[in-house]
Design a protein around this motif. Structure first.
Motif, PDB file in Angstrom:
ATOM      1  N   TRP A 161       2.186  -7.791  15.068  1.00 32.73           N
ATOM      2  CA  TRP A 161       1.598  -6.580  14.511  1.00 32.73           C
ATOM      3  C   TRP A 161       1.177  -6.823  13.070  1.00 32.73           C
ATOM      4  O   TRP A 161       1.989  -7.241  12.246  1.00 32.73           O
ATOM      5  CB  TRP A 161       2.602  -5.434  14.547  1.00 32.73           C
ATOM      6  CG  TRP A 161       2.917  -4.996  15.940  1.00 32.73           C
ATOM      7  CD1 TRP A 161       3.906  -5.482  16.748  1.00 32.73           C
ATOM      8  CD2 TRP A 161       2.233  -4.013  16.687  1.00 32.73           C
ATOM      9  NE1 TRP A 161       3.873  -4.854  17.957  1.00 32.73           N
ATOM     10  CE2 TRP A 161       2.852  -3.931  17.951  1.00 32.73           C
ATOM     11  CE3 TRP A 161       1.151  -3.177  16.433  1.00 32.73           C
ATOM     12  CZ2 TRP A 161       2.440  -3.060  18.938  1.00 32.73           C
ATOM     13  CZ3 TRP A 161       0.738  -2.302  17.414  1.00 32.73           C
ATOM     14  CH2 TRP A 161       1.378  -2.252  18.652  1.00 32.73           C
ATOM     15  N   ILE A 163       0.576  -5.119   9.771  1.00 35.23           N
ATOM     16  CA  ILE A 163       0.964  -3.820   9.194  1.00 35.23           C
ATOM     17  C   ILE A 163       0.487  -3.655   7.755  1.00 35.23           C
ATOM     18  O   ILE A 163       0.682  -2.598   7.159  1.00 35.23           O
ATOM     19  CB  ILE A 163       2.495  -3.603   9.252  1.00 35.23           C
ATOM     20  CG1 ILE A 163       3.229  -4.673   8.457  1.00 35.23           C
ATOM     21  CG2 ILE A 163       2.966  -3.559  10.702  1.00 35.23           C
ATOM     22  CD1 ILE A 163       4.693  -4.383   8.237  1.00 35.23           C
ATOM     23  N   THR A 165      -2.211  -5.527   4.369  1.00 35.63           N
ATOM     24  CA  THR A 165      -3.062  -6.567   3.794  1.00 35.63           C
ATOM     25  C   THR A 165      -2.777  -6.595   2.300  1.00 35.63           C
ATOM     26  O   THR A 165      -1.845  -5.941   1.837  1.00 35.63           O
ATOM     27  CB  THR A 165      -4.556  -6.267   4.050  1.00 35.63           C
ATOM     28  OG1 THR A 165      -4.896  -5.050   3.363  1.00 35.63           O
ATOM     29  CG2 THR A 165      -4.852  -6.125   5.541  1.00 35.63           C
ATOM     30  N   ARG A 170      -1.236  -0.661   6.173  1.00 37.09           N
ATOM     31  CA  ARG A 170      -2.363  -0.155   6.953  1.00 37.09           C
ATOM     32  C   ARG A 170      -1.809   0.319   8.284  1.00 37.09           C
ATOM     33  O   ARG A 170      -0.652   0.046   8.607  1.00 37.09           O
ATOM     34  CB  ARG A 170      -3.422  -1.241   7.164  1.00 37.09           C
ATOM     35  CG  ARG A 170      -2.879  -2.516   7.799  1.00 37.09           C
ATOM     36  CD  ARG A 170      -3.899  -3.345   8.567  1.00 37.09           C
ATOM     37  NE  ARG A 170      -4.237  -2.663   9.795  1.00 37.09           N
ATOM     38  CZ  ARG A 170      -5.472  -2.420  10.211  1.00 37.09           C
ATOM     39  NH1 ARG A 170      -6.489  -2.840   9.540  1.00 37.09           N
ATOM     40  NH2 ARG A 170      -5.694  -1.781  11.330  1.00 37.09           N
ATOM     41  N   ALA A 171      -2.621   0.987   9.080  1.00 39.81           N
ATOM     42  CA  ALA A 171      -2.184   1.389  10.413  1.00 39.81           C
ATOM     43  C   ALA A 171      -1.863   0.133  11.215  1.00 39.81           C
ATOM     44  O   ALA A 171      -2.642  -0.828  11.196  1.00 39.81           O
ATOM     45  CB  ALA A 171      -3.282   2.200  11.108  1.00 39.81           C
ATOM     46  N   PRO A 172      -0.714   0.072  11.894  1.00 40.17           N
ATOM     47  CA  PRO A 172      -0.352  -1.134  12.652  1.00 40.17           C
ATOM     48  C   PRO A 172      -1.414  -1.500  13.689  1.00 40.17           C
ATOM     49  O   PRO A 172      -2.010  -0.632  14.321  1.00 40.17           O
ATOM     50  CB  PRO A 172       0.960  -0.742  13.339  1.00 40.17           C
ATOM     51  CG  PRO A 172       1.511   0.348  12.488  1.00 40.17           C
ATOM     52  CD  PRO A 172       0.315   1.102  11.975  1.00 40.17           C
ATOM     53  N   TRP A 173      -1.623  -2.796  13.840  1.00 44.58           N
ATOM     54  CA  TRP A 173      -2.636  -3.296  14.758  1.00 44.58           C
ATOM     55  C   TRP A 173      -2.047  -4.498  15.480  1.00 44.58           C
ATOM     56  O   TRP A 173      -1.691  -5.492  14.877  1.00 44.58           O
ATOM     57  CB  TRP A 173      -3.864  -3.703  13.959  1.00 44.58           C
ATOM     58  CG  TRP A 173      -5.064  -4.089  14.735  1.00 44.58           C
ATOM     59  CD1 TRP A 173      -5.331  -3.853  16.042  1.00 44.58           C
ATOM     60  CD2 TRP A 173      -6.193  -4.804  14.224  1.00 44.58           C
ATOM     61  NE1 TRP A 173      -6.550  -4.364  16.377  1.00 44.58           N
ATOM     62  CE2 TRP A 173      -7.092  -4.945  15.278  1.00 44.58           C
ATOM     63  CE3 TRP A 173      -6.520  -5.317  12.979  1.00 44.58           C
ATOM     64  CZ2 TRP A 173      -8.316  -5.602  15.125  1.00 44.58           C
ATOM     65  CZ3 TRP A 173      -7.731  -5.956  12.832  1.00 44.58           C
ATOM     66  CH2 TRP A 173      -8.621  -6.101  13.887  1.00 44.58           C
ATOM     67  N   GLN A 174      -1.934  -4.395  16.818  1.00 48.70           N
ATOM     68  CA  GLN A 174      -1.386  -5.492  17.609  1.00 48.70           C
ATOM     69  C   GLN A 174      -2.463  -6.549  17.817  1.00 48.70           C
ATOM     70  O   GLN A 174      -3.600  -6.241  18.156  1.00 48.70           O
ATOM     71  CB  GLN A 174      -0.877  -5.000  18.959  1.00 48.70           C
ATOM     72  CG  GLN A 174      -0.161  -6.088  19.722  1.00 48.70           C
ATOM     73  CD  GLN A 174       0.419  -5.611  21.054  1.00 48.70           C
ATOM     74  OE1 GLN A 174       0.075  -4.549  21.541  1.00 48.70           O
ATOM     75  NE2 GLN A 174       1.286  -6.407  21.617  1.00 48.70           N
ATOM     76  N   MET A 175      -2.072  -7.816  17.630  1.00 50.83           N
ATOM     77  CA  MET A 175      -3.026  -8.921  17.718  1.00 50.83           C
ATOM     78  C   MET A 175      -2.360 -10.116  18.385  1.00 50.83           C
ATOM     79  O   MET A 175      -1.140 -10.256  18.345  1.00 50.83           O
ATOM     80  CB  MET A 175      -3.493  -9.318  16.310  1.00 50.83           C
ATOM     81  CG  MET A 175      -4.144  -8.181  15.569  1.00 50.83           C
ATOM     82  SD  MET A 175      -4.344  -8.398  13.778  1.00 50.83           S
ATOM     83  CE  MET A 175      -5.003  -9.989  13.588  1.00 50.83           C
ATOM     84  N   PHE A 178      -5.087 -14.225  14.410  1.00 56.12           N
ATOM     85  CA  PHE A 178      -5.991 -13.716  13.385  1.00 56.12           C
ATOM     86  C   PHE A 178      -6.456 -14.841  12.482  1.00 56.12           C
ATOM     87  O   PHE A 178      -5.828 -15.895  12.398  1.00 56.12           O
ATOM     88  CB  PHE A 178      -5.372 -12.564  12.580  1.00 56.12           C
ATOM     89  CG  PHE A 178      -4.309 -12.962  11.596  1.00 56.12           C
ATOM     90  CD1 PHE A 178      -4.617 -13.136  10.257  1.00 56.12           C
ATOM     91  CD2 PHE A 178      -2.998 -13.132  12.001  1.00 56.12           C
ATOM     92  CE1 PHE A 178      -3.631 -13.479   9.339  1.00 56.12           C
ATOM     93  CE2 PHE A 178      -2.014 -13.470  11.097  1.00 56.12           C
ATOM     94  CZ  PHE A 178      -2.332 -13.651   9.761  1.00 56.12           C
TER      95      PHE A 178
END
Length: 187
Positions: A161, A163, A165, A170-175, A178
């Motif tokens: 995740w 979370i 930068t 920031r809004a959590p983003w599953q990846m 990256f």
């Protein structure tokens, strides 16, 4: 601050300034950093005029963490489970000394994390918070998790995740992977 430099024998650059001028010698300066940023991870590095990339390559860089007591309510991994990772790349001469090759080709040939070539971190089977900084002069890094041996999980690449930068949370983003670029202004 490259334009505010001063020499060991007290010669000041045109824009030299200092806090409390009456307290410093000619070859000193006092700077104050207020840390009024939101909770985030920043980095610092030398800004020698015309030689920033060489100094960063030599290791004059590091992380600066700005935290807020409110962060504790988020339940994020802390202590030994919060791991800073400073990614860089180097070329070594046969005797182990650094070879600065940026004038000869792009990028270096050995990955270095927190100053160590080919590092290893023994981890527990749990969540970690990784604070990743690309402190390379030019290299982009594509990061992902792999599981070894590969027959342990049906999906060999583990998700993570994002979370935050360099601007903070920031809004959590599953990846699954990256791409992280080098910071601007280090070459």
């Amino acid at each position: 601050m490259p334009m505010q430099s001063f020499s060991p024998d007290g010669i000041h650059a045109e824009h030299y300034t200092t806090l409390e001028p009456g307290r410093v010698e000619r070859n000193e300066a006092i700077y104050g950093y207020t840390n009024h940023d939101r909770s985030c991870m920043l980095w610092y590095h030398d800004h020698g005029m015309g030689m920033t990339s060489l100094n960063v390559y030599a290791g004059l860089a590091g992380l600066w963490r700005v935290s807020d007591p409110a962060d504790e309510r988020l339940g994020l991994p802390r202590g030994e489970f919060e791991v800073p990772l400073i990614l860089q790349d180097r070329t070594f001469k046969p005797d182990g000394s650094l070879a600065y090759t940026m004038t000869l080709r792009e990028g270096e040939d050995t990955p270095v994390v927190n100053g160590k070539a080919y590092p290893f971190l023994d981890v527990e089977q749990r969540r970690y918070r990784l604070r990743v900084l690309n402190a390379s002069n030019e290299r982009f890094w594509r990061l992902r998790f792999d599981v070894y041996p590969r027959d342990v999980l049906p999906q060999p690449t583990l998700p993570f995740w994002l979370i935050g930068t360099d601007g903070g949370f920031r809004a959590p983003w599953q990846m699954l992977h990256f791409l992280i670029s080098p910071p601007s202004g280090t070459t």
